[in-house]
Design a protein around this motif. Structure first.
Motif, short mmCIF file in Angstrom:
data_model
loop_
_atom_site.label_atom_id
_atom_site.label_comp_id
_atom_site.label_asym_id
_atom_site.label_seq_id
_atom_site.Cartn_x
_atom_site.Cartn_y
_atom_site.Cartn_z
N LYS A 13 -5.71 1.02 -3.99
CA LYS A 13 -4.49 1.46 -4.68
C LYS A 13 -3.29 0.74 -4.08
O LYS A 13 -2.87 1.04 -2.96
CB LYS A 13 -4.37 2.98 -4.60
CG LYS A 13 -5.52 3.68 -5.34
CD LYS A 13 -5.50 5.17 -5.11
CE LYS A 13 -6.61 5.84 -5.92
NZ LYS A 13 -7.95 5.34 -5.60
N ARG A 14 -2.74 -0.19 -4.87
CA ARG A 14 -1.66 -1.04 -4.38
C ARG A 14 -0.62 -1.26 -5.47
O ARG A 14 -0.91 -1.14 -6.66
CB ARG A 14 -2.23 -2.41 -3.95
CG ARG A 14 -3.20 -2.33 -2.82
CD ARG A 14 -3.80 -3.68 -2.48
NE ARG A 14 -4.82 -4.09 -3.43
CZ ARG A 14 -5.61 -5.15 -3.27
NH1 ARG A 14 -5.47 -5.90 -2.19
NH2 ARG A 14 -6.51 -5.46 -4.17
N ASP B 73 0.82 -1.21 0.00
CA ASP B 73 0.00 0.00 0.00
C ASP B 73 0.86 1.26 0.00
O ASP B 73 0.38 2.33 -0.33
CB ASP B 73 -0.90 0.03 1.25
CG ASP B 73 -1.85 -1.15 1.31
OD1 ASP B 73 -2.49 -1.45 0.29
OD2 ASP B 73 -1.94 -1.78 2.38
N ARG B 74 2.12 1.10 0.39
CA ARG B 74 3.03 2.24 0.47
C ARG B 74 4.35 1.89 -0.21
O ARG B 74 4.87 0.78 -0.06
CB ARG B 74 3.32 2.61 1.92
CG ARG B 74 2.11 2.94 2.77
CD ARG B 74 2.52 3.51 4.13
NE ARG B 74 3.72 2.86 4.65
CZ ARG B 74 4.67 3.49 5.33
NH1 ARG B 74 4.59 4.80 5.54
NH2 ARG B 74 5.72 2.84 5.80
N LEU C 24 -0.02 5.76 -6.70
CA LEU C 24 -0.90 5.39 -5.59
C LEU C 24 -1.92 6.48 -5.25
O LEU C 24 -2.78 6.28 -4.39
CB LEU C 24 -0.05 5.07 -4.35
CG LEU C 24 0.77 3.79 -4.45
CD1 LEU C 24 1.69 3.64 -3.24
CD2 LEU C 24 -0.13 2.56 -4.59
N ALA D 151 1.26 -1.09 -10.83
CA ALA D 151 0.13 -0.60 -10.05
C ALA D 151 -1.02 -1.57 -10.29
O ALA D 151 -1.37 -1.85 -11.44
CB ALA D 151 -0.25 0.81 -10.49
#
Length: 301
Positions: free
Chosen positions: A169-170, A104-105, A151, A122
């Motif tokens: 969003k990953r 996620d980050r 992201l 993505a």
């Protein structure tokens, strides 16, 4: 727009464009409704008016599909992470590529722990990808900045491809794949009303010598291209595992009015790529253009 091996010299230009899209995806859906946006997008890209009342061409039907079919399964299958469960459910878990991690980050990705070759995508859209063939030359500093913009993006906004709206969003990091051609050939099966009809062969995707031909399911060359002309002088051998691919595609596409099923053939094995519901964003790009009408006749809506 895959960014292969190292970040291009035009990084800052691409980075600013990506930031611009981050802003637009928050603003535009509030300013214009889906149908108006789809018609405007179609007119801008094709110069033509979009007929949604009596759609006849493939592009017209694809845009009707965007606005009128909201099967929740489509959104699951458009997500490059969530689709893996669908593939397993259909009995093809062994055809999934290996995954090193889902994030996620950007800060959570440990580049040192990754192998020398890998791919970062993505999971919530298209054209956001790094193909890394040599980690030692990969510009990780700039890549991290770009991926942070990925992201923040919801690619739904421009052509209103609703499957991407509010998708998690990953980033997904996968094993680098290469076939006998020292690259990765795509086999994209176009499926209408739950049945595969023809397949797009694509090679040399990241060069100026891209080959993109279409074949029927018996591997006979079809007389059209999509976005670029077909090349009748380029001999493409029938995939060894074509029959196995078709069998798999029939299972994966059965529940959808339209879907494109992307597969690879690597080291004697069929591997799953992705499921795509709105190729090209629904813009008419068959060459010659009359094939937009001909292909449209394959699909009943």
């Amino acid at each position: 727009m895959g960014i292969k091996q190292t970040v291009k010299k035009s990084f800052w230009g691409e980075y600013l464009i990506s930031l611009y899209h981050c802003a637009l995806c928050k603003i535009m859906p509030r300013l214009i409704d889906d149908e108006k946006a789809v018609k405007k997008f179609y007119k801008k890209k094709s110069g033509k008016e979009l007929d949604l009342n009596k759609p006849q061409t493939f592009a017209e039907k694809l845009n009707w599909y965007k606005l009128n079919d909201r099967d929740p399964l489509m959104q699951i299958c458009a997500d490059k992470v969530a689709v893996r469960d669908y593939i397993k459910e259909k009995g093809y878990g062994d055809c999934l590529n290996a995954v090193y991690g889902v994030y996620d980050r950007v800060e959570d990705i440990d580049i040192d722990s990754l192998p020398n070759q890998f791919v970062i995508k993505a999971a919530h859209g298209s054209h956001m990808i790094y193909i890394v063939k040599d980690k030692s030359t990969f510009d990780w500093k700039h890549a991290k900045k770009m991926m942070k913009t990925w992201l923040k993006q919801d690619i739904y906004w421009s052509g209103r491809e609703w499957v991407y709206k509010d998708m998690p969003k990953r980033l997904i990091v996968e094993k680098y794949l290469e076939d006998e051609s020292a690259e990765l050939v795509d086999y994209k099966f176009f499926c209408f009303d739950g049945k595969p009809c023809f397949v797009q062969y694509t090679s040399n995707r990241f060069s100026d010598e891209i080959i993109q031909n279409f074949y029927d399911l018996d591997w006979r060359l079809l007389p059209f291209g999509k976005s670029i002309p077909h090349n009748p002088y380029f001999e493409v051998k029938k995939p060894i595992l074509l029959a196995e691919m078709i069998k798999m595609v029939k299972v994966l596409c059965k529940q959808f009015r339209f879907v494109r099923v992307d597969l690879y053939e690597v080291q004697g094995k069929v591997l799953f790529g992705e499921l795509t519901f709105f190729p090209g964003g629904g813009i008419p790009d068959f060459i010659p253009s009359e094939y937009d009408q001909i292909v449209g006749q394959m699909w009943t809506i």
